[in-house]
Write a protein that holds these residues in place. Structure first.
Motif, mmCIF file in Angstrom:
data_model
loop_
_atom_site.group_PDB
_atom_site.id
_atom_site.type_symbol
_atom_site.label_atom_id
_atom_site.label_comp_id
_atom_site.label_asym_id
_atom_site.label_seq_id
_atom_site.Cartn_x
_atom_site.Cartn_y
_atom_site.Cartn_z
ATOM 1 N N ILE A 30 110.838 31.124 -3.653
ATOM 2 C CA ILE A 30 112.039 30.533 -4.221
ATOM 3 C C ILE A 30 112.899 31.583 -4.899
ATOM 4 C CG2 ILE A 30 112.930 28.885 -5.879
ATOM 5 C CD1 ILE A 30 110.652 27.113 -5.288
ATOM 6 N N ARG A 33 112.038 36.592 -11.198
ATOM 7 C CA ARG A 33 112.708 37.286 -12.280
ATOM 8 C C ARG A 33 111.899 38.505 -12.610
ATOM 9 N NH1 ARG A 33 113.244 32.783 -16.849
ATOM 10 N NH2 ARG A 33 114.528 31.339 -15.737
ATOM 11 N N PRO A 149 112.502 15.259 -11.708
ATOM 12 C CA PRO A 149 112.651 16.317 -12.722
ATOM 13 C C PRO A 149 111.303 16.747 -13.285
ATOM 14 C CG PRO A 149 113.273 14.189 -13.625
ATOM 15 C CD PRO A 149 112.967 13.961 -12.191
ATOM 16 N N THR A 150 111.258 17.955 -13.770
ATOM 17 C CA THR A 150 110.061 18.389 -14.489
ATOM 18 C C THR A 150 110.152 17.763 -15.894
ATOM 19 O OG1 THR A 150 111.143 20.338 -15.410
ATOM 20 C CG2 THR A 150 110.090 20.601 -13.247
ATOM 21 N N GLU A 172 106.568 25.285 -21.591
ATOM 22 C CA GLU A 172 105.708 26.321 -21.062
ATOM 23 C C GLU A 172 106.354 27.095 -19.899
ATOM 24 O OE1 GLU A 172 103.303 22.888 -18.588
ATOM 25 O OE2 GLU A 172 102.540 23.667 -20.462
ATOM 26 N N SER A 175 108.129 25.941 -16.073
ATOM 27 C CA SER A 175 108.287 24.489 -16.166
ATOM 28 C C SER A 175 109.704 24.027 -15.814
ATOM 29 C CB SER A 175 107.910 24.022 -17.575
ATOM 30 O OG SER A 175 108.724 24.670 -18.526
ATOM 31 N N LYS A 177 112.800 25.366 -16.943
ATOM 32 C CA LYS A 177 113.750 25.355 -18.072
ATOM 33 C C LYS A 177 115.166 25.720 -17.621
ATOM 34 C CE LYS A 177 111.137 28.069 -20.667
ATOM 35 N NZ LYS A 177 109.850 28.064 -19.931
ATOM 36 N N LEU A 179 116.896 25.012 -14.924
ATOM 37 C CA LEU A 179 117.701 23.865 -14.491
ATOM 38 C C LEU A 179 117.873 22.854 -15.623
ATOM 39 C CD1 LEU A 179 116.593 23.205 -10.797
ATOM 40 C CD2 LEU A 179 118.734 24.170 -11.638
ATOM 41 N N GLN A 217 118.683 35.782 -11.197
ATOM 42 C CA GLN A 217 117.841 34.619 -10.883
ATOM 43 C C GLN A 217 118.462 33.315 -11.378
ATOM 44 O OE1 GLN A 217 113.518 34.832 -10.863
ATOM 45 N NE2 GLN A 217 113.544 33.212 -12.396
ATOM 46 N N HIS A 221 119.463 29.847 -9.400
ATOM 47 C CA HIS A 221 119.113 28.471 -9.792
ATOM 48 C C HIS A 221 120.378 27.603 -9.831
ATOM 49 C CE1 HIS A 221 115.197 30.002 -11.111
ATOM 50 N NE2 HIS A 221 114.808 28.754 -11.186
ATOM 51 N N ALA A 323 110.038 29.920 -23.734
ATOM 52 C CA ALA A 323 108.682 29.363 -23.591
ATOM 53 C C ALA A 323 107.881 29.534 -24.867
ATOM 54 C CB ALA A 323 107.963 30.039 -22.435
ATOM 55 N N GLY A 463 109.586 35.864 -17.017
ATOM 56 C CA GLY A 463 110.540 35.329 -16.053
ATOM 57 C C GLY A 463 110.242 35.511 -14.578
ATOM 58 N N ARG A 493 102.339 28.528 -12.021
ATOM 59 C CA ARG A 493 103.697 28.021 -12.239
ATOM 60 C C ARG A 493 103.912 26.736 -11.459
ATOM 61 N NH1 ARG A 493 106.960 31.465 -14.684
ATOM 62 N NH2 ARG A 493 108.952 30.874 -13.711
ATOM 63 N N ALA A 494 104.782 25.931 -11.982
ATOM 64 C CA ALA A 494 105.165 24.662 -11.334
ATOM 65 C C ALA A 494 103.939 23.894 -10.843
ATOM 66 C CB ALA A 494 106.140 24.943 -10.189
HETATM 67 N N1 LIG Z 1 112.634 19.527 -10.579
HETATM 68 C C1 LIG Z 1 111.991 20.504 -9.968
HETATM 69 N N2 LIG Z 1 111.153 20.227 -8.948
HETATM 70 C C2 LIG Z 1 110.484 21.215 -8.301
HETATM 71 N N3 LIG Z 1 110.573 22.531 -8.624
HETATM 72 C C3 LIG Z 1 111.391 22.867 -9.640
HETATM 73 C C4 LIG Z 1 112.150 21.874 -10.347
HETATM 74 N N4 LIG Z 1 112.875 22.517 -11.288
HETATM 75 C C5 LIG Z 1 112.592 23.832 -11.171
HETATM 76 N N5 LIG Z 1 111.710 24.054 -10.186
HETATM 77 C C6 LIG Z 1 111.127 25.351 -9.763
HETATM 78 O O1 LIG Z 1 110.103 25.696 -10.696
HETATM 79 C C7 LIG Z 1 109.992 27.125 -10.810
HETATM 80 C C8 LIG Z 1 110.002 27.542 -12.277
HETATM 81 O O2 LIG Z 1 111.269 27.282 -12.833
HETATM 82 P P1 LIG Z 1 111.916 28.252 -13.930
HETATM 83 O O3 LIG Z 1 111.923 29.649 -13.433
HETATM 84 O O4 LIG Z 1 113.181 27.628 -14.385
HETATM 85 O O5 LIG Z 1 110.797 28.137 -15.048
HETATM 86 P P2 LIG Z 1 110.876 28.576 -16.581
HETATM 87 O O6 LIG Z 1 110.409 27.407 -17.353
HETATM 88 O O7 LIG Z 1 112.210 29.141 -16.890
HETATM 89 O O8 LIG Z 1 109.745 29.719 -16.585
HETATM 90 P P3 LIG Z 1 109.598 31.033 -17.547
HETATM 91 O O9 LIG Z 1 109.406 30.524 -18.938
HETATM 92 O O10 LIG Z 1 108.396 31.730 -17.021
HETATM 93 O O11 LIG Z 1 110.853 31.827 -17.365
HETATM 94 C C9 LIG Z 1 111.166 27.705 -10.047
HETATM 95 O O12 LIG Z 1 110.672 28.231 -8.845
HETATM 96 C C10 LIG Z 1 112.096 26.532 -9.834
HETATM 97 O O13 LIG Z 1 112.840 26.654 -8.653
#
Ligand SMILES: Nc1ncnc2c1ncn2[C@@H]1O[C@H](COP(=O)(O)OP(=O)(O)OP(=O)(O)O)[C@@H](O)[C@H]1O
Length: 653
Positions: A30, A33, A149-150, A172, A175, A177, A179, A217, A221, A323, A463, A493-494
């Motif tokens: 995907i 970072r 949504p997460t 965390e 998760s 954040k 979006l 990155q 998003h 986080a 990231g 992750r995820a």
């Molecule tokens: N609703 C969703 N459904 C599925 N996947 C998602 C959704 N929202 C975000 N993602 C995916 O989840 C992954 C982690 O998202 P993101 O990088 O925003 O996490 P983060 O919480 O910012 O992590 P970190 O704290 O490590 O930076 C990304 O690959 C993103 O594309």
């Protein structure tokens, strides 16, 4: 002026960065970072624990615990509603989420027959529209297979979109954040357009982040979410050429994602597009706890002051996310009770004050009591300092899979790189002294190799969003709990599983204890099972590699010094002193001896590496085949159905 973006050292044109990034996305993940090179990034965390940020603006000088409870309104997770299965799958839902960033960009102008999916869209969109997300954004999200949504998004979206509240968000790692703040911004922008309250080409949203790769990155998003809008997003970061920057700004992007150093410079240059802050409606700060550390905060503060000096736009909405923003140990909580100062609370209060958040910022804190993600398995290996390399080789040899190893220093990386290369483990380094292009290259190779091994300093701790990192190895105990969480967060992750394993030598036990305490753990991390008999078999190989590396370094140093003498003498047009000549001759003879010895040891190691090592487990786990050291891919394919490091732990517990 010193540019505090984390990539100051890189004088390359930013034009180089985007294509590399695009190419990486094509590798089937995907996005990612990377925290890139920074002046003293490795050192900065030393200061973290000592740090006490001071409140400067007396008017807003309120610490978090002084804000009235109804003002804080901390939102805690509600029990997740039972997931509704959509009756029909959209075309988009049938594609894998992991390939979608690629399509988000590349197919931006592709005609999509939305009517064909109209029915299923109406069904699938409900989960997002209930949270007040606009249809154009939902359509993009569903196309990325983001069917729901997460948790952080579920809680943030209605408050940010329907209630237009300022948000302080903590959740965390991995998760979603990004979006969580990007979707509200984009939805609001769509509404403003519809209501003729903004027009295309107006600088409306600013997102600040510590590093250029994070900025890129975040842009990705955003592009995921706004495929069906015409908003333009520009990345403005250190290292970018003035021409490129001007070209980007001439396109009048509505959204700018920037690093503070470069953005501050831009403001000083009175750029036409960014000059007028009165139209700036949305401000987000990502990786906030990093942003308020030394090296970023100075510029960030100046930017915020400037933005807030223009109070014509009272309805500006702000988001601050991280986080580890709320990280608090039991000790801290005790301090809070006794009204003692608390560093973390000070930090947050400083930021709330500087950002100029509205009177009732919503705090959405989904950080877990234990700091790390539930899907993460954590373990430790206790070993003497001088045997760490043997334990490391043991782990790498027995447990293939994409592995990210962290050290606390660049010197350590250089040493490990030499030893592990000799042992044919093909490590890829990543640290601040490397050129940006090489770093991106190594990341790309790492991301595309199932058994890739990246050895990095904490420049990669935050990231990075590379899928399927199986193991995180803390070769050295991280200097802070925040770093432990961020490092570990590169895996699991995820909702995926992952393993984090900390190598602890006696000298590091105190640091480890501190982390365990801050993470509110009552017990030690579980010990990773080590088969001592097998470990012993590896000792000779690692020792040989270590000796070769040392001898090689010794020769390189002498050769470098000798050539320096001669070069200097030539430049100054002087003859070398007889004494120096004699010393040089003696050195040269010695060097030849050392080189001979090095060659001998190399041959010895080569022979050893060709011999299969019989693994007879005393760990009760079957491994009846000979391990072929020297060819990790072959080893991996042989082990495909065999025990993983996670299995090993589960088997033992
Ligand atoms: N609703 C969703 N459904 C599925 N996947 C998602 C959704 N929202 C975000 N993602 C995916 O989840 C992954 C982690 O998202 P993101 O990088 O925003 O996490 P983060 O919480 O910012 O992590 P970190 O704290 O490590 O930076 C990304 O690959 C993103 O594309």
């Amino acid at each position: 002026m010193f540019d505090h973006d984390d990539d100051d050292n890189d004088d390359g044109d930013d034009l180089d960065m985007a294509p590399n990034f695009e190419k990486m996305r094509g590798m089937g993940f995907i996005c990612w970072r990377e925290i890139p090179a920074t002046n003293g990034e490795d050192q900065e965390d030393k200061q973290l624990s000592k740090k006490k940020t001071k409140l400067k603006n007396t008017k807003d000088k309120r610490k978090l615990d002084e804000i009235e409870p109804d003002e804080q309104e901390i939102v805690t997770p509600v029990k997740k509603a039972k997931k509704k299965k959509p009756k029909k799958k959209t075309r988009s839902n049938q594609t894998r989420a992991t390939s979608t960033l690629q399509t988000a960009d590349e197919n931006k102008n592709e005609e999509v027959d939305t009517t064909a999916n109209a029915d299923s869209f109406d069904i699938d969109k409900k989960v997002w529209s209930d949270l007040h997300v606009s249809d154009d954004i939902i359509r993009s999200l569903l196309e990325q297979n983001f069917s729901e949504p997460t948790p952080i998004q579920r809680l943030t979206l209605p408050i940010a979109i329907r209630d237009h509240q300022d948000i302080i968000g903590a959740a965390e790692t991995g998760s979603g954040k990004t979006l969580a703040f990007a979707i509200p911004i984009l939805t609001h922008m769509s509404t403003l357009l519809e209501n003729n309250e903004m027009s295309y080409g107006q600088f409306t949203s600013l997102i600040l982040t510590p590093t250029r790769e994070l900025a890129v990155q975040i842009k990705s998003h955003i592009q995921i979410a706004c495929r069906y809008t015409k908003f333009k997003t520009a990345v403005i970061v250190g290292g970018m050429s003035t021409q490129k920057q001007e070209r980007l700004l001439a396109q009048k992007p509505e959204i700018i994602v920037a690093t503070p150093g470069r953005f501050w410079e831009l403001l000083q240059e009175n750029n036409e597009h960014t000059m007028d802050m009165s139209k700036l409606r949305f401000l987000a700060i990502d990786e906030t706890d990093r942003m308020i550390e030394k090296g970023h905060f100075e510029e960030l503060e100046k930017i915020l002051k400037l933005i807030n000096s223009d109070d014509s736009n009272q309805s500006r909405q702000k988001f601050i996310f991280s986080a580890t923003l709320m990280l608090q140990s039991s000790d801290d909580k005790q301090k809070k009770k006794t009204k003692k100062k608390n560093d973390n609370q000070d930090k947050l209060a400083t930021l709330i004050s500087a950002v100029g958040m509205n009177a009732k910022p919503k705090i959405i804190d989904l950080t877990k009591k234990f700091g790390t993600v539930e899907t993460l398995t954590e373990a430790r290996v206790n070993c003497p300092l001088e045997e760490k390399d043997i334990y490391l080789y043991y782990f790498l040899s027995l447990y293939p899979g994409r592995t990210l190893l962290f050290t606390n220093s660049i010197d350590c990386i250089k040493r490990l790189q030499s030893i592990l290369t000799l042992l044919k483990r093909n490590p890829l380094p990543l640290h601040a002294q490397m050129e940006q292009k090489q770093r991106l290259n190594n990341l790309e190779r790492f991301s595309s190799s199932e058994n890739g091994l990246l050895i990095a300093t904490d420049v990669a701790a935050r990231g990075l969003d590379i899928p399927n990192i199986k193991h995180i190895i803390h070769y050295q105990v991280p200097r802070s709990t925040e770093l432990y969480i961020h490092r570990s967060g590169r895996t699991a992750r995820a909702d995926r599983q992952g393993l984090s394993i900390m190598f602890i030598c006696p000298e590091e036990v105190f640091l480890y204890r501190k982390i365990i305490k801050t993470l509110n753990r009552d017990e030690d991390l579980q010990a990773f099972p080590i088969d001592i008999t097998y470990l012993a078999n590896l000792k000779q190989r690692v020792r040989l590699a270590s000796d070769i590396s040392r001898l090689h370094h010794q020769v390189a140093k002498v050769t470098h010094e000798a050539s320096w003498y001669h070069k200097a003498a030539k430049e100054l047009d002087i003859e070398l002193d007889d004494n120096i000549e004699d010393i040089e001759k003696a050195r040269s003879a010695n060097t030849k001896e050392v080189q001979k010895k090095e060659m001998q040891l190399r041959n010895e190691l080569d022979l050893l590496l060709k011999q299969p090592l019989k693994y007879t487990s005393s760990l009760n786990v079957s491994r009846s085949y000979p391990l072929l050291f020297g060819d990790p891919d072959q080893l991996a394919s042989r082990r495909k159905n065999d025990t993983t490091a996670l299995d090993e732990l589960k088997h033992r517990s």
